[in-house]
Design a protein around this motif. Structure first.
Motif, PDB file in Angstrom:
ATOM      1  N   GLY A 135      -2.773  10.195  -4.582  1.00 30.66           N
ATOM      2  CA  GLY A 135      -2.109   8.926  -4.294  1.00 30.66           C
ATOM      3  C   GLY A 135      -1.748   8.175  -5.560  1.00 30.66           C
ATOM      4  O   GLY A 135      -0.648   7.621  -5.676  1.00 30.66           O
ATOM      5  N   ALA A 136      -2.659   8.156  -6.527  1.00 28.90           N
ATOM      6  CA  ALA A 136      -2.375   7.470  -7.791  1.00 28.90           C
ATOM      7  C   ALA A 136      -1.234   8.143  -8.534  1.00 28.90           C
ATOM      8  O   ALA A 136      -0.362   7.481  -9.116  1.00 28.90           O
ATOM      9  CB  ALA A 136      -3.638   7.446  -8.654  1.00 28.90           C
ATOM     10  N   ARG A 162      -7.360  10.354  -3.465  1.00 28.58           N
ATOM     11  CA  ARG A 162      -7.102   9.169  -4.307  1.00 28.58           C
ATOM     12  C   ARG A 162      -6.310   9.558  -5.553  1.00 28.58           C
ATOM     13  O   ARG A 162      -5.403   8.834  -5.977  1.00 28.58           O
ATOM     14  CB  ARG A 162      -8.425   8.499  -4.686  1.00 28.58           C
ATOM     15  CG  ARG A 162      -9.070   7.697  -3.553  1.00 28.58           C
ATOM     16  CD  ARG A 162     -10.182   6.813  -4.075  1.00 28.58           C
ATOM     17  NE  ARG A 162     -11.277   7.597  -4.636  1.00 28.58           N
ATOM     18  CZ  ARG A 162     -12.333   8.002  -3.940  1.00 28.58           C
ATOM     19  NH1 ARG A 162     -12.429   7.698  -2.642  1.00 28.58           N
ATOM     20  NH2 ARG A 162     -13.292   8.699  -4.509  1.00 28.58           N
ATOM     21  N   GLU A 163      -6.662  10.695  -6.155  1.00 27.30           N
ATOM     22  CA  GLU A 163      -5.935  11.163  -7.340  1.00 27.30           C
ATOM     23  C   GLU A 163      -4.473  11.458  -7.008  1.00 27.30           C
ATOM     24  O   GLU A 163      -3.573  11.082  -7.759  1.00 27.30           O
ATOM     25  CB  GLU A 163      -6.606  12.415  -7.899  1.00 27.30           C
ATOM     26  CG  GLU A 163      -7.999  12.176  -8.477  1.00 27.30           C
ATOM     27  CD  GLU A 163      -8.658  13.479  -8.895  1.00 27.30           C
ATOM     28  OE1 GLU A 163      -8.012  14.537  -8.733  1.00 27.30           O
ATOM     29  OE2 GLU A 163      -9.807  13.438  -9.376  1.00 27.30           O
ATOM     30  N   ARG A 214       0.842  -1.191   0.000  1.00 29.05           N
ATOM     31  CA  ARG A 214       0.000   0.000   0.000  1.00 29.05           C
ATOM     32  C   ARG A 214       0.884   1.251   0.000  1.00 29.05           C
ATOM     33  O   ARG A 214       2.008   1.231   0.497  1.00 29.05           O
ATOM     34  CB  ARG A 214      -0.915   0.001   1.225  1.00 29.05           C
ATOM     35  CG  ARG A 214      -1.960  -1.106   1.218  1.00 29.05           C
ATOM     36  CD  ARG A 214      -2.817  -1.037   2.460  1.00 29.05           C
ATOM     37  NE  ARG A 214      -2.013  -1.135   3.678  1.00 29.05           N
ATOM     38  CZ  ARG A 214      -2.491  -0.968   4.905  1.00 29.05           C
ATOM     39  NH1 ARG A 214      -3.774  -0.669   5.078  1.00 29.05           N
ATOM     40  NH2 ARG A 214      -1.697  -1.101   5.954  1.00 29.05           N
ATOM     41  N   ARG A 259     -11.852  13.169  -0.521  1.00 31.48           N
ATOM     42  CA  ARG A 259     -11.409  11.775  -0.646  1.00 31.48           C
ATOM     43  C   ARG A 259     -11.032  11.455  -2.085  1.00 31.48           C
ATOM     44  O   ARG A 259     -10.048  10.757  -2.351  1.00 31.48           O
ATOM     45  CB  ARG A 259     -12.499  10.827  -0.142  1.00 31.48           C
ATOM     46  CG  ARG A 259     -12.660  10.801   1.375  1.00 31.48           C
ATOM     47  CD  ARG A 259     -13.519   9.623   1.806  1.00 31.48           C
ATOM     48  NE  ARG A 259     -14.872   9.729   1.296  1.00 31.48           N
ATOM     49  CZ  ARG A 259     -15.877  10.313   1.952  1.00 31.48           C
ATOM     50  NH1 ARG A 259     -15.651  10.866   3.149  1.00 31.48           N
ATOM     51  NH2 ARG A 259     -17.089  10.367   1.433  1.00 31.48           N
ATOM     52  N   GLY A 260     -11.819  11.998  -3.033  1.00 27.84           N
ATOM     53  CA  GLY A 260     -11.483  11.791  -4.436  1.00 27.84           C
ATOM     54  C   GLY A 260     -10.171  12.451  -4.803  1.00 27.84           C
ATOM     55  O   GLY A 260      -9.356  11.872  -5.526  1.00 27.84           O
ATOM     56  N   ARG A 261      -9.955  13.664  -4.289  1.00 22.80           N
ATOM     57  CA  ARG A 261      -8.687  14.355  -4.549  1.00 22.80           C
ATOM     58  C   ARG A 261      -7.517  13.587  -3.948  1.00 22.80           C
ATOM     59  O   ARG A 261      -6.448  13.477  -4.559  1.00 22.80           O
ATOM     60  CB  ARG A 261      -8.775  15.768  -3.965  1.00 22.80           C
ATOM     61  CG  ARG A 261      -7.474  16.559  -4.035  1.00 22.80           C
ATOM     62  CD  ARG A 261      -7.164  17.029  -5.437  1.00 22.80           C
ATOM     63  NE  ARG A 261      -5.932  17.810  -5.445  1.00 22.80           N
ATOM     64  CZ  ARG A 261      -5.867  19.112  -5.175  1.00 22.80           C
ATOM     65  NH1 ARG A 261      -6.974  19.787  -4.860  1.00 22.80           N
ATOM     66  NH2 ARG A 261      -4.720  19.739  -5.218  1.00 22.80           N
TER      67      ARG A 261
END
Length: 295
Positions: A100-101, A97-98, A37, A93-95
């Motif tokens: 992190g990706a 994830r972006e 992770r 949360r979406g930001r």
């Protein structure tokens, strides 16, 4: 230490460290290799720092407006606010994830460049990067510097004063207090860092520490030459035990000085650091507090 944010360095270096960790774990890049992770490779707080700070609404000054807002809060207005908060949290949360990706993709690209590097070589390169930080090898503790007490002419009994961080050396800056700091305890010196900053605010060797102890379970005192520093921390026992170990070791390594006639000037100690960098204080003393810890 790296993942907890205790190695202040650039994000580029943090990505390189993550790639080296992948190389040491999985060898060369492969789409079939197991991926840890992201939080096991990269400090999570760096990603959270990229998110926009929450906006604080200006409180309404008008009493009538505050009353109407309070009445509406339990009805449709309250439901609308709850919906807005949920949508905002979802966007964050979406930001996250972006971000992190994007970070993982950058780490993988660096991992691909390490093809052919063996596990020992990757581990050695990882340690070499971390060692570039001057505080490498020190154990860091989160502390709050609450007060500094100055001693002049043996003036015991002076009250503790809520004070700014005063310089322990002429080159040290002065900041506002109380301050959240890192207390770094290493084999040769004790240093104070502003969290996230690579250079210490102050650093002093063990010859300058005259005593240390705990006032209670959450207050630690460190006496350096003519001043006492008072810290608040939840790790009083750990700090005291580590300091006691290093100070005992430093005292054991100090060679005895030869006896000389009183008329001759004292010979300089070749093992002592320059006086301007680390002046030697009297022999250190560990004063264990009553009812706290014993070393």
């Amino acid at each position: 230490m790296v993942l907890r944010g205790y190695v202040p360095t650039s994000e580029e270096t943090l990505q390189t460290l993550a790639a080296l960790r992948l190389q040491s774990l999985n060898s060369d890049f492969s789409t079939h290799a197991p991926f840890p992770r992201l939080e096991e490779l990269f400090p999570p707080h760096v990603l959270h720092a990229r998110l926009p700070a929450p906006r604080h609404r200006t409180p309404t000054k008008c009493r009538g407006a505050r009353l109407r807002a309070g009445l509406l809060a339990g009805g449709l207005w309250g439901q609308a606010l709850a919906k807005q908060r949920a949508e905002r949290d979802q966007r964050l949360r979406g930001r996250l994830r972006e971000e992190g990706a994007s970070t993982m993709a950058a780490i993988v690209e660096k991992w691909k460049l390490l093809q052919g590097m063996g596990r020992p070589e990757a581990m050695a390169a990882y340690v070499a990067l971390v060692r570039e930080w001057p505080g490498f090898g020190s154990t860091l503790f989160d502390v709050d510097l609450r007060a500094v007490r100055h001693w002049r002419g043996g003036g015991s009994g002076q009250p503790w004063q809520r004070a700014a961080l005063t310089p322990l050396s002429p080159q040290s800056p002065v900041g506002a207090g109380p301050q959240r700091l890192w207390l770094g305890i290493g084999a040769k010196a004790v240093s104070l860092y502003k969290p996230g900053e690579p250079e210490p605010l102050d650093s002093f060797c063990y010859g300058r520490i005259s005593s240390f102890g705990a006032s209670d379970s959450s207050t630690f005192r460190l006496s350096v030459e003519d001043r006492d520093l008072l810290f608040e921390t939840s790790q009083v026992d750990e700090i005291a035990q580590l300091l006691n170990t290093y100070l005992t070791s430093a005292g054991a390594r100090r060679p005895p000085r030869p006896q000389e006639p009183a008329t001759s000037p004292p010979a300089p100690d070749p093992t002592a650091p320059p006086q301007g960098l680390c002046p030697t204080a009297g022999p250190w003393q560990h004063r264990p507090p009553v009812g706290s810890f014993h070393s």
